[in-house]
Design an enzyme around this catalytic site. Sequence first.
Site, PDB file in Angstrom:
ATOM      1  N   ARG A 194       0.833  -1.200   0.000  1.00 20.28           N
ATOM      2  CA  ARG A 194       0.000   0.000   0.000  1.00 20.28           C
ATOM      3  C   ARG A 194       0.871   1.256   0.000  1.00 20.28           C
ATOM      4  O   ARG A 194       2.068   1.202   0.267  1.00 20.28           O
ATOM      5  CB  ARG A 194      -0.917   0.003   1.230  1.00 20.28           C
ATOM      6  CG  ARG A 194      -2.002  -1.043   1.218  1.00 20.28           C
ATOM      7  CD  ARG A 194      -2.745  -1.119   2.548  1.00 20.28           C
ATOM      8  NE  ARG A 194      -1.901  -1.680   3.604  1.00 20.28           N
ATOM      9  CZ  ARG A 194      -2.303  -1.851   4.870  1.00 20.28           C
ATOM     10  NH1 ARG A 194      -3.523  -1.453   5.216  1.00 20.28           N
ATOM     11  NH2 ARG A 194      -1.489  -2.389   5.762  1.00 20.28           N
ATOM     12  N   LYS A 236       1.779   2.248   7.241  1.00 22.19           N
ATOM     13  CA  LYS A 236       2.178   1.476   8.420  1.00 22.19           C
ATOM     14  C   LYS A 236       3.102   2.280   9.323  1.00 22.19           C
ATOM     15  O   LYS A 236       3.704   3.267   8.912  1.00 22.19           O
ATOM     16  CB  LYS A 236       2.872   0.181   7.999  1.00 22.19           C
ATOM     17  CG  LYS A 236       1.949  -0.817   7.319  1.00 22.19           C
ATOM     18  CD  LYS A 236       0.776  -1.226   8.204  1.00 22.19           C
ATOM     19  CE  LYS A 236       1.195  -2.042   9.394  1.00 22.19           C
ATOM     20  NZ  LYS A 236       0.050  -2.390  10.280  1.00 22.19           N
ATOM     21  N   TYR A 293      -1.015   4.743  10.498  1.00 25.11           N
ATOM     22  CA  TYR A 293      -1.331   3.775  11.546  1.00 25.11           C
ATOM     23  C   TYR A 293      -0.108   3.637  12.447  1.00 25.11           C
ATOM     24  O   TYR A 293       1.028   3.557  11.967  1.00 25.11           O
ATOM     25  CB  TYR A 293      -1.665   2.398  10.944  1.00 25.11           C
ATOM     26  CG  TYR A 293      -3.013   2.314  10.285  1.00 25.11           C
ATOM     27  CD1 TYR A 293      -4.184   2.543  11.016  1.00 25.11           C
ATOM     28  CD2 TYR A 293      -3.131   1.994   8.939  1.00 25.11           C
ATOM     29  CE1 TYR A 293      -5.425   2.455  10.410  1.00 25.11           C
ATOM     30  CE2 TYR A 293      -4.372   1.903   8.325  1.00 25.11           C
ATOM     31  CZ  TYR A 293      -5.520   2.142   9.067  1.00 25.11           C
ATOM     32  OH  TYR A 293      -6.741   2.057   8.459  1.00 25.11           O
ATOM     33  N   HIS A 341      -0.459   1.883  16.092  1.00 22.48           N
ATOM     34  CA  HIS A 341      -0.619   0.684  16.936  1.00 22.48           C
ATOM     35  C   HIS A 341       0.448   0.643  18.026  1.00 22.48           C
ATOM     36  O   HIS A 341       1.149  -0.350  18.215  1.00 22.48           O
ATOM     37  CB  HIS A 341      -0.572  -0.578  16.072  1.00 22.48           C
ATOM     38  CG  HIS A 341      -1.646  -0.640  15.031  1.00 22.48           C
ATOM     39  ND1 HIS A 341      -2.979  -0.762  15.362  1.00 22.48           N
ATOM     40  CD2 HIS A 341      -1.580  -0.585  13.673  1.00 22.48           C
ATOM     41  CE1 HIS A 341      -3.695  -0.786  14.234  1.00 22.48           C
ATOM     42  NE2 HIS A 341      -2.877  -0.674  13.217  1.00 22.48           N
ATOM     43  N   GLU A 378      -5.829   4.967  13.675  1.00 21.83           N
ATOM     44  CA  GLU A 378      -6.732   4.023  14.335  1.00 21.83           C
ATOM     45  C   GLU A 378      -7.430   4.591  15.571  1.00 21.83           C
ATOM     46  O   GLU A 378      -8.302   3.923  16.137  1.00 21.83           O
ATOM     47  CB  GLU A 378      -6.003   2.727  14.692  1.00 21.83           C
ATOM     48  CG  GLU A 378      -4.986   2.844  15.815  1.00 21.83           C
ATOM     49  CD  GLU A 378      -3.605   3.231  15.351  1.00 21.83           C
ATOM     50  OE1 GLU A 378      -2.663   3.093  16.150  1.00 21.83           O
ATOM     51  OE2 GLU A 378      -3.455   3.678  14.185  1.00 21.83           O
ATOM     52  N   SER A 404     -19.823 -13.013  25.469  1.00 21.30           N
ATOM     53  CA  SER A 404     -18.430 -13.415  25.611  1.00 21.30           C
ATOM     54  C   SER A 404     -18.032 -13.615  27.067  1.00 21.30           C
ATOM     55  O   SER A 404     -17.979 -12.658  27.842  1.00 21.30           O
ATOM     56  CB  SER A 404     -17.521 -12.359  24.971  1.00 21.30           C
ATOM     57  OG  SER A 404     -16.171 -12.729  25.067  1.00 21.30           O
ATOM     58  N   VAL A 454     -11.101  -8.771  18.017  1.00 21.45           N
ATOM     59  CA  VAL A 454     -11.270  -7.961  19.217  1.00 21.45           C
ATOM     60  C   VAL A 454     -10.525  -6.644  19.060  1.00 21.45           C
ATOM     61  O   VAL A 454      -9.428  -6.602  18.504  1.00 21.45           O
ATOM     62  CB  VAL A 454     -10.722  -8.712  20.452  1.00 21.45           C
ATOM     63  CG1 VAL A 454     -10.890  -7.891  21.709  1.00 21.45           C
ATOM     64  CG2 VAL A 454     -11.424 -10.056  20.586  1.00 21.45           C
ATOM     65  N   ASP A 486      -2.123  -6.667  15.292  1.00 23.86           N
ATOM     66  CA  ASP A 486      -1.527  -5.328  15.325  1.00 23.86           C
ATOM     67  C   ASP A 486      -1.496  -4.740  16.729  1.00 23.86           C
ATOM     68  O   ASP A 486      -0.653  -3.905  17.040  1.00 23.86           O
ATOM     69  CB  ASP A 486      -2.308  -4.368  14.415  1.00 23.86           C
ATOM     70  CG  ASP A 486      -1.768  -4.369  12.990  1.00 23.86           C
ATOM     71  OD1 ASP A 486      -0.571  -4.634  12.814  1.00 23.86           O
ATOM     72  OD2 ASP A 486      -2.544  -4.105  12.068  1.00 23.86           O
ATOM     73  N   MET A 532      -2.596  -7.537   6.944  1.00 22.43           N
ATOM     74  CA  MET A 532      -3.399  -8.325   6.012  1.00 22.43           C
ATOM     75  C   MET A 532      -3.875  -7.535   4.797  1.00 22.43           C
ATOM     76  O   MET A 532      -3.796  -8.018   3.666  1.00 22.43           O
ATOM     77  CB  MET A 532      -4.591  -8.951   6.748  1.00 22.43           C
ATOM     78  CG  MET A 532      -4.206 -10.064   7.696  1.00 22.43           C
ATOM     79  SD  MET A 532      -5.625 -10.741   8.592  1.00 22.43           S
ATOM     80  CE  MET A 532      -6.611 -11.357   7.239  1.00 22.43           C
TER      81      MET A 532
END
Length: 370
Positions: free
Chosen positions: A15, A75, A94, A96, A118, A220, A239, A270, A301
């Site tokens: 990407r 990323k 992103y 993370h 995110e 859950s 999740v 991630d 992914m």
Amino acid sequence: MKVGTVKEIKRHEYRVGLTPNNVKDYVGAGHEVFVQAGAGLGSAMTDEDYIAAGATILPNAKDVWDAADMIVKVKEPLKEEYELMREGQILYTYLHLAADRPLTEALLERKVKAIAYETIRDRNGGLPLLKPMSEVAGKLSVQAGARCLEKAMGGRGVLLGGVPGVAKGNVVVIGGGVVGISAMKMALGLGANVTVFDNNFDRLTYLDDIYGQKIQTLYSTPAAIEEALTKADLVIGAVLIPGGAAPKLIKKDYLKKMKPGSVIVDVAVDQGGCAETTKPTYHDDPTFVVDGVVHYCVANMPGAVSQTSTYALTNATLGYGLRIAGMGLEAAVANDPYLYPGVSTYKGKLTCTEVARDFGMEHTDLKTLI
């Protein structure tokens, strides 16, 4: 503002942070855009396309980092890129961080103004820049899981949809958010039996109202998840704790009770993963086996379908990027409170509550800094 994008260096990440049409929009708004040579080739975007859109092509990543006031990526920066970041530079990508303390420390040391896709919110409390990649990852998770179930890939040799006279495969989706719903739709499309877990009764009610008898919804709890995993052929870990580390809902002990050759696809990798046995993998070596269970834990992914993913991502990120470039980060945040949670570090201070909590680091409220 001088805006730049560079070629992603994560293994098999194709990407790119800006498309040629994005360049046109930035240039049309009065900004300069710098693009590293070859940055868009993985998404079928040539240097000539960028030049025609008004970008300046620079030969290497360092040149772009040196020239740009704001770097737009896909990323998180890898270790090799840490030294390229500089004080006061805006990094829009992103991040993370809850799964990456070294990057968190590097951003603080370099005093970067880091904005995480995110954790930017919308008016409804959603995550508008995470959503498109969550949709892609959710669909890919079932596609990848179905492939891993093939015997030649180490799986049970199960066809998720079955055939007349043969039972369908059982898919368990842990998490009823965007990733979970996308995975559920894909699994249903293949004809599988689908069970969805969530700890939000409103979400379970919504899913039950929409999909009814097509799926099984379950609240859950550790015991319920453990039991469901014993019957599962494919488990999707979907999740999300926005900005924070994913909870470890799939315990290592549970794997011993699962069917040999069953598959876990942990989309939460991630953020550290929702299985205790999760570790990041790459597209060229995507799986490993623990206690007879195949794990697919590719941390990027959507990079596998780079054209779809690049356009989907940049459709979402462009508007915020133009606002930041046009007003400056401080004014943009002041005018849009939903940008506040997106700012993870600012001039050497950690401004993301969840990351500070997970790492036991000092947190500073962004509102006290700008």
